[in-house]
Design a protein around this motif. Structure first.
Motif, mmCIF file in Angstrom:
data_model
loop_
_atom_site.group_PDB
_atom_site.id
_atom_site.type_symbol
_atom_site.label_atom_id
_atom_site.label_comp_id
_atom_site.label_asym_id
_atom_site.label_seq_id
_atom_site.Cartn_x
_atom_site.Cartn_y
_atom_site.Cartn_z
ATOM 1 N N GLY A 98 -5.995 -1.175 11.632
ATOM 2 C CA GLY A 98 -5.280 0.093 11.795
ATOM 3 C C GLY A 98 -5.106 0.807 10.467
ATOM 4 N N ALA A 99 -5.062 2.126 10.523
ATOM 5 C CA ALA A 99 -4.960 2.927 9.299
ATOM 6 C C ALA A 99 -3.631 2.718 8.581
ATOM 7 N N ASP A 100 -2.568 2.363 9.327
ATOM 8 C CA ASP A 100 -1.244 2.177 8.725
ATOM 9 C C ASP A 100 -0.923 0.718 8.432
ATOM 10 N N HIS A 101 -1.906 -0.172 8.599
ATOM 11 C CA HIS A 101 -1.640 -1.580 8.283
ATOM 12 C C HIS A 101 -1.408 -1.724 6.778
ATOM 13 N N PRO A 102 -0.483 -2.595 6.360
ATOM 14 C CA PRO A 102 -0.210 -2.757 4.931
ATOM 15 C C PRO A 102 -1.454 -3.054 4.091
ATOM 16 N N ASP A 103 -2.386 -3.850 4.622
ATOM 17 C CA ASP A 103 -3.592 -4.168 3.853
ATOM 18 C C ASP A 103 -4.487 -2.942 3.669
ATOM 19 N N THR A 104 -4.559 -2.075 4.687
ATOM 20 C CA THR A 104 -5.354 -0.845 4.564
ATOM 21 C C THR A 104 -4.740 0.069 3.511
ATOM 22 N N LEU A 105 -3.420 0.234 3.555
ATOM 23 C CA LEU A 105 -2.738 1.078 2.579
ATOM 24 C C LEU A 105 -2.852 0.491 1.175
ATOM 25 N N ASP A 106 -2.788 -0.827 1.077
ATOM 26 C CA ASP A 106 -2.906 -1.481 -0.230
ATOM 27 C C ASP A 106 -4.295 -1.265 -0.836
ATOM 28 N N ALA A 107 -5.340 -1.278 -0.003
ATOM 29 C CA ALA A 107 -6.693 -1.030 -0.512
ATOM 30 C C ALA A 107 -6.816 0.406 -1.023
ATOM 31 N N ARG A 108 -6.207 1.358 -0.317
ATOM 32 C CA ARG A 108 -6.228 2.752 -0.791
ATOM 33 C C ARG A 108 -5.502 2.869 -2.133
ATOM 34 N N HIS A 109 -4.362 2.174 -2.245
ATOM 35 C CA HIS A 109 -3.619 2.183 -3.513
ATOM 36 C C HIS A 109 -4.458 1.596 -4.646
#
Length: 426
Positions: free
Chosen positions: A314-325
């Motif tokens: 999912g786009a809002d999963h913590p791991d997805t957001l962490d990769a964007r960061h």
């Protein structure tokens, strides 16, 4: 609405919120007291307490919760008055009773899904309370647990520790490991549950910045896991991933890059490897490429990981957001402020929405967005002053949550010193 009525409404809302919190704490305290009156400090008490906490959460409204707790308190007083039933202590309890107590706690912790990063504050506090009960169980004499119960207890400790590490609360994870050491010693180094907890321990140590100790722990763990699992088991792969990351932390970047690249190739044809483990390896590899200034390769790999995680988790999963960061942070470390801003500017809003304004992930993204802005406009004074103010705010929160010696705090302090020096020179 006048300013006075607005302020009055805000004050009333704050008082109401505080009263709700007090009522909930009072309800939990009453239930804990009632269970102690009825069952003392026995395995049965652990089970009943967890059951009634769950029933309490199912009650609607804070008044309803308090009334439920009062009923239980009255029952506890009545039970104490007529004479409580004889309850066995932990040392003389039957194995089935002890296993039931441990299994009840495991079920309670499993309800958090092994990841507390996106849970609201009330749920996080509940996780902390259950983790405290887990720590108390680990403090019982090792002899009261049979091997099956000990395995369950250690496996539960492993998932709880890893949840804390992912949430950047390494101190809580290390406290649990310390409490589990006697039981780990009894079960032996080669026990599978012990091996899992040793990996979580090494992960926590590595996250605190002590890469030398982490590397020593991982080297010993790798040797023991090879004996138990063999070289092609997914558990061994998890440990290898951490060991290569320890090399990166020790600034052996070329060696870490070669290891992570080789590991990813091995995982492609290996059965039983979880998708999340493969994505973690790719993300670490992308960061290592960025450290070696191979920016295009790093950005391309990050894009692949972000797309893969968004599709599977999912786009809002913590791991997805962490990769964007991490992608935006990589651009900052390579001096490309504009590219970093393109990534981090929309991400800050997502971080605030998913984690909250003061979560470690959100604070780090705010910090690197401020740095990206300072890099993008090196000749504009107010951008540098704004970045300095933002980093000071972030540093204040990090000192309070992590302490002055934590890697996140140290990183912010280093960047703040560089920005301040640049501002003074200009």
């Amino acid at each position: 609405m006048t300013m006075q009525s607005f302020v009055t409404a805000v004050v009333i809302a704050l008082i109401a919120a505080e009263c709700c919190g007090l009522l909930q704490r009072a309800a939990r305290g009453l239930i804990r007291w009632a269970v102690r009156l009825s069952h003392g400090r026995t395995p049965r008490a652990e089970i009943r307490l967890l059951e009634q906490y769950q029933n309490l959460d199912d009650c609607s409204g804070e008044i309803g919760k308090l009334l439920f707790a009062l009923r239980w308190a009255v029952r506890g007083v009545v039970q104490q008055a007529i004479g409580p039933p004889v309850e066995t202590c932990w040392e003389s309890a039957e194995a089935g009773q002890i296993f039931s107590a441990v299994a009840a706690l495991r079920t309670g912790l499993q309800s958090f899904g092994g990841d507390i990063r996106t849970h609201p504050p009330a749920r996080r506090k509940e996780f902390d309370r259950q983790a405290a009960r887990l720590r108390a169980l680990l403090g019982k004499p090792c002899a009261v647990f049979d091997d099956e119960t000990a395995d369950v207890l250690l496996a539960t400790t492993t998932t709880t520790c890893q949840a804390y590490v992912d949430d950047r609360n390494e101190r809580a994870a290390l406290d649990l490991v310390k409490a589990a050491l006697p039981l780990m010693g009894r079960m032996g180094r080669g026990n599978r549950a012990v091996l899992g907890l040793r990996r979580a321990h090494a992960s926590a140590v590595l996250a605190t910045g002590d890469h030398r100790r982490a590397e020593a722990l991982l080297r010993e763990l790798m040797r023991d896991e090879l004996k138990v699992f063999g070289p092609h088991d997914p558990q061994t792969i998890k440990t290898a991933q951490l060991r290569y990351w320890a090399w990166h932390s020790a600034e052996r970047f070329d060696k870490a890059e070669a290891g992570l690249n080789s590991l990813h190739t091995r995982m492609a044809g290996m059965p039983g490897v979880e998708t999340t483990d493969r994505q973690h390896v790719q993300c670490k590899h992308a960061w290592t490429l960025g450290t070696l200034h191979r920016v295009r390769e790093s950005a391309a790999l990050y894009d692949h990981v972000i797309s893969d995680r968004a599709g599977t988790q999912g786009a809002d999963h913590p791991d997805t957001l962490d990769a964007r960061h991490s992608k935006g942070k990589m651009f900052v470390h390579n001096g490309d402020g504009q590219a970093a801003r393109t990534v981090l500017l929309p991400l800050v809003a997502d971080m605030r929405r998913v984690f909250g304004a003061r979560h470690p992930y959100t604070l780090e993204t705010r910090k690197y967005l401020a740095l990206a802005s300072a890099l993008s406009y090196p000749l504009i004074r107010h951008e540098h002053r704004a970045a300095v103010r933002e980093l000071r705010r972030v540093l204040r929160f990090q000192r309070h949550r992590h302490g002055p010696g934590h890697p996140l705090t140290h990183d912010t302090r280093m960047w703040l010193a560089m920005l301040t020096e640049h501002a003074e020179k200009s």
